[in-house]
Structure formats: structure tokens, C-alpha cells
Design an enzyme around this catalytic site. Structure first.
Site, PDB file in Angstrom:
ATOM      1  N   ASN A 179       0.050   4.354  -0.193  1.00  0.00           N
ATOM      2  CA  ASN A 179      -0.298   5.180   0.985  1.00  0.00           C
ATOM      3  C   ASN A 179       0.168   5.148   2.220  1.00  0.00           C
ATOM      4  O   ASN A 179       0.883   5.830   3.339  1.00  0.00           O
ATOM      5  CB  ASN A 179      -0.929   6.327   1.227  1.00  0.00           C
ATOM      6  CG  ASN A 179      -2.002   6.797  -0.076  1.00  0.00           C
ATOM      7  OD1 ASN A 179      -1.965   7.910  -0.600  1.00  0.00           O
ATOM      8  ND2 ASN A 179      -3.075   5.755  -1.088  1.00  0.00           N
ATOM      9  N   HIS A 214      -3.756  -4.342 -10.409  1.00  0.00           N
ATOM     10  CA  HIS A 214      -4.709  -3.422 -11.413  1.00  0.00           C
ATOM     11  C   HIS A 214      -5.360  -3.499 -12.524  1.00  0.00           C
ATOM     12  O   HIS A 214      -4.840  -3.648 -12.980  1.00  0.00           O
ATOM     13  CB  HIS A 214      -3.779  -1.675 -10.532  1.00  0.00           C
ATOM     14  CG  HIS A 214      -3.373  -1.716  -9.555  1.00  0.00           C
ATOM     15  ND1 HIS A 214      -4.087  -0.891  -8.558  1.00  0.00           N
ATOM     16  CD2 HIS A 214      -2.429  -1.884  -8.474  1.00  0.00           C
ATOM     17  CE1 HIS A 214      -3.803  -0.929  -7.574  1.00  0.00           C
ATOM     18  NE2 HIS A 214      -2.249  -1.139  -7.939  1.00  0.00           N
ATOM     19  N   GLY A 256      -2.587   2.053  -6.726  1.00  0.00           N
ATOM     20  CA  GLY A 256      -3.833   2.474  -7.685  1.00  0.00           C
ATOM     21  C   GLY A 256      -3.066   3.703  -8.588  1.00  0.00           C
ATOM     22  O   GLY A 256      -3.401   3.818  -9.955  1.00  0.00           O
ATOM     23  N   ASN A 299       1.115  -5.408  -6.668  1.00  0.00           N
ATOM     24  CA  ASN A 299      -0.790  -5.301  -6.095  1.00  0.00           C
ATOM     25  C   ASN A 299      -1.349  -5.060  -7.333  1.00  0.00           C
ATOM     26  O   ASN A 299      -1.014  -4.591  -8.728  1.00  0.00           O
ATOM     27  CB  ASN A 299      -1.538  -4.396  -4.956  1.00  0.00           C
ATOM     28  CG  ASN A 299      -1.146  -4.009  -4.937  1.00  0.00           C
ATOM     29  OD1 ASN A 299      -0.948  -3.294  -5.672  1.00  0.00           O
ATOM     30  ND2 ASN A 299      -2.123  -3.335  -3.576  1.00  0.00           N
ATOM     31  N   GLU A 319     -10.697  -1.010  -4.306  1.00  0.00           N
ATOM     32  CA  GLU A 319     -10.013  -1.599  -3.796  1.00  0.00           C
ATOM     33  C   GLU A 319     -10.828  -3.185  -3.015  1.00  0.00           C
ATOM     34  O   GLU A 319     -11.585  -3.144  -3.001  1.00  0.00           O
ATOM     35  CB  GLU A 319      -9.135  -0.658  -2.905  1.00  0.00           C
ATOM     36  CG  GLU A 319      -8.075  -0.082  -3.003  1.00  0.00           C
ATOM     37  CD  GLU A 319      -7.478   0.528  -2.029  1.00  0.00           C
ATOM     38  OE1 GLU A 319      -6.501   0.185  -1.134  1.00  0.00           O
ATOM     39  OE2 GLU A 319      -6.985   1.602  -1.382  1.00  0.00           O
ATOM     40  N   ARG A 320     -10.102  -3.914  -3.727  1.00  0.00           N
ATOM     41  CA  ARG A 320     -10.203  -5.105  -3.707  1.00  0.00           C
ATOM     42  C   ARG A 320      -9.618  -5.501  -1.801  1.00  0.00           C
ATOM     43  O   ARG A 320      -9.015  -5.149  -1.224  1.00  0.00           O
ATOM     44  CB  ARG A 320      -9.362  -6.765  -4.109  1.00  0.00           C
ATOM     45  CG  ARG A 320      -7.782  -6.206  -3.595  1.00  0.00           C
ATOM     46  CD  ARG A 320      -6.788  -7.515  -5.038  1.00  0.00           C
ATOM     47  NE  ARG A 320      -5.474  -7.383  -3.912  1.00  0.00           N
ATOM     48  CZ  ARG A 320      -4.634  -8.839  -4.324  1.00  0.00           C
ATOM     49  NH1 ARG A 320      -5.043  -9.283  -5.493  1.00  0.00           N
ATOM     50  NH2 ARG A 320      -3.769  -8.241  -3.868  1.00  0.00           N
ATOM     51  N   CYS A 345       1.132  -1.064   0.025  1.00  0.00           N
ATOM     52  CA  CYS A 345       0.458  -0.313  -0.285  1.00  0.00           C
ATOM     53  C   CYS A 345       0.569   1.066  -0.112  1.00  0.00           C
ATOM     54  O   CYS A 345       1.292   1.438   0.590  1.00  0.00           O
ATOM     55  CB  CYS A 345      -1.118   0.300   0.985  1.00  0.00           C
ATOM     56  SG  CYS A 345      -2.054   1.264   1.083  1.00  0.00           S
ATOM     57  N   CYS A 365      -5.571   5.772  -3.262  1.00  0.00           N
ATOM     58  CA  CYS A 365      -4.816   4.592  -3.424  1.00  0.00           C
ATOM     59  C   CYS A 365      -3.629   4.809  -4.084  1.00  0.00           C
ATOM     60  O   CYS A 365      -3.239   4.944  -5.078  1.00  0.00           O
ATOM     61  CB  CYS A 365      -5.617   3.855  -4.254  1.00  0.00           C
ATOM     62  SG  CYS A 365      -4.398   1.759  -4.606  1.00  0.00           S
ATOM     63  N   GLY A 366      -2.301   4.658  -3.245  1.00  0.00           N
ATOM     64  CA  GLY A 366      -1.089   4.888  -4.314  1.00  0.00           C
ATOM     65  C   GLY A 366      -0.651   3.509  -5.502  1.00  0.00           C
ATOM     66  O   GLY A 366       0.102   4.704  -6.360  1.00  0.00           O
TER      67      GLY A 366
END
Length: 279
Positions: free
Chosen positions: A73, A162, A223, A160, A211-212, A71, A220-221
Site C-alpha cells: 500500500n 506472512h 498480505g 516480508n 501486522e508485526r 509495504c 496490507c498489500g
């Protein structure tokens, strides 16, 4: 158990210093503490831990108890926490995550971390590694039917997965309707975070994210990083772009010289507290 609430562009997590506290069941604790009526309220739980390979290790759990790989953020908030709470005097911090080692460049003034640049690493564009079921590599403009609409998704992993699609008006877009369906679409073996993006100009875009495991979040950083990569791959923007989210703006640069994505943005303390419930 002591905790700290922090937020980066409105993406709010609960942080626990595992140098001082012991967390035995983080999955259940994340669910209990993240609940906004009976708990503290957050997008999830972050554990700040010792690391054998870096300066610190971060584990993050979504509000449904599932563990996330990375993540952006939250990593900025970890940087602010460890510096201002005296766990390190370094301004370049190596942070171990499930999504790989991330490097935090802390921008400090008068002992206060005003912003953090995170080296998010190289974007992963190979379908099997994202992972996404597709014959394309990179996965640019993969046509997907979601309910009554068709979207062209560009897929990127920043540690992760996207999926990024472009829309005309992101503010009025029914994100929950299509985000839920996209999250569990069979083309994503590990589910997916979905970003819908409105391009304002070559240096500025607006986005919303589903977000899942968490639903819509204010920021979302990873993202925003995936969005910047997708925008460049689709010829929408240059390599450096300001990405406006509900909670604030992040500056993302995908540097050609090292192929790394760099994210710069704020991190703020909200409050400290003591958790009294048993989990």
C-alpha cells in the site's frame, strides 16, 4: 519538517520527501509521529529517498519504530506522490525497497494517478527463505496451536513473511487474540504478519491482517498478495482474485507466465502538514 499523510485502502502512513527534508533518527520519529493522540497518527513512517539502482528508494518504519522490508500500500502511495508532486514524469517507476526492486505502473488520467499496479515480484515459498521453521516446502497446511485453537497455516514471503489461515467468518474473528500470539510464535524467526481469510467464491475473498510491529491495520498489500498465493495453492480460488480488506478492495493476480504477483489498488492524499516537535 514537512510531511504528507496518505492512505491506500485505509493503510495510512506519513510520507517525508527526503529530497527536501533530512531525517536523522527515523525509528524514533516513526514512534512519535505515528502516535494517534500526541502525534499525527498513522500505521508508520515512509521515507521517499534517492536511489542508486532505481528511480526512487523507499524506507518504511512501523509505528513501533521497527523497519519493514516492504509495504504494498505504501509503494502505491509513493508512486502517486512522486508523479503528482513533480518528482518524475514516468508512469513506470522502479522503486528500491529492502524487499527488492518493485515496479509501479501508474494509471494516470488528466494528471491524476487514479490507481497503481505494483509488480510485487515472485512469491517466496521455501521455508528457510520466508523464514519459517518447518519441514514442508512449500509450507502449505502447517498445523499450529495458538492458545485454544488449531490453525492450518500456509506461509509465503512477499519480501516480508506472512502466515495465512482460513476461517469461516472473518468479521467476527478475534484477530487481536490470535494475531498477537502468532506474531511472536517461535516457528517464525523474524516474527510474522498473520492473515485470516474467509473465501466467498473463487474470485473473491475477505481478509483481516495482524501486522508485526503494528497490530491490526485496515489494509496490507503484501498480505493481500500472500493471501492470493495461499488461496491458489490451497485450491480456494483462481490466480486472479479480489481481496476485500477493512479499508477497501485490492485486485491481485499471480501470473503463471512470469510467476510474479501483481497488485492493483488506489492511493490517496489525506493532508500535508509541518512537524514541530523535536525527537
Amino acid at each position: 519538517m514537512r510531511f504528507t499523510k496518505m492512505q491506500g485502502c485505509g493503510n495510512d502512513y506519513i510520507y517525508i520527501n527526503c529530497f527536501e527534508e533530512k531525517v536523522e533518527n527515523p525509528e524514533k520519529l516513526a514512534i512519535a509521529m505515528s502516535e494517534r493522540h500526541f502525534g499525527v497518527g498513522s500505521d508508520g513512517l515512509v521515507l521517499i529517498m534517492p536511489s542508486e539502482t532505481g528511480d526512487f528508494r523507499m524506507r518504511m518504519f512501523n509505528l513501533d519504530g521497527s523497519e519493514g522490508k516492504m509495504c504494498g500500500n505504501a509503494s502505491r502511495c509513493v508512486g502517486k506522490y512522486v508523479y503528482e508532486r513533480g518528482l518524475t514524469d514516468k508512469t513506470l517507476v522502479a522503486l528500491e525497497t529492502l524487499g527488492g526492486m518493485k515496479y509501479l505502473d501508474l494509471h494516470v488520467k488528466d494528471g491524476i494517478v487514479e490507481s497503481v499496479t505494483v509488480d510485487m515480484g515472485e512469491p517466496i515459498l521455501e521455508a528457510a527463505q520466508i523464514p519459517v521453521v518447518s519441514d514442508k516446502t512449500p509450507v502449505i497446511g502447517e498445523t499450529v496451536q495458538l492458545l485454544d485453537k488449531t490453525f492450518d497455516f500456509t506461509c509465503v514471503s512477499m519480501g516480508n513473511p506472512h502466515a495465512v489461515a482460513f476461517v469461516d467468518n472473518v468479521k467476527d474473528f478475534p484477530l487481536e487474540t490470535y494475531g498477537k500470539v502468532s506474531e511472536t510464535h517461535p516457528m517464525y524467526p523474524e516474527q510474522v504478519n498473520t492473515e485470516f481469510v474467509e473465501v466467498i467464491n473463487e474470485g473473491y475473498v475477505k481478509m483481516r491482517v495482524w501486522e508485526r510491529g503494528s497490530g491490526e491495520t485496515w489494509a496490507c498489500g503484501t498480505g493481500a498478495s500472500a493471501v492470493a498465493v495461499a488461496c491458489f495453492l490451497n485450491g480456494k480460488t483462481g490466480r486472479k482474485v479480489d481481496v476485500e480488506l477493512i479499508g477497501g478492495t485490492l485486485t491481485i493476480e499471480w501470473k503463471e507466465e512470469d510467476n510474479h504477483v501483481y497488485m492493483t489498488g488506489p492511493a490517496e492524499f489525506s493532508f500535508d502538514g509541518v512537524w514541530l516537535q523535536e525527537v
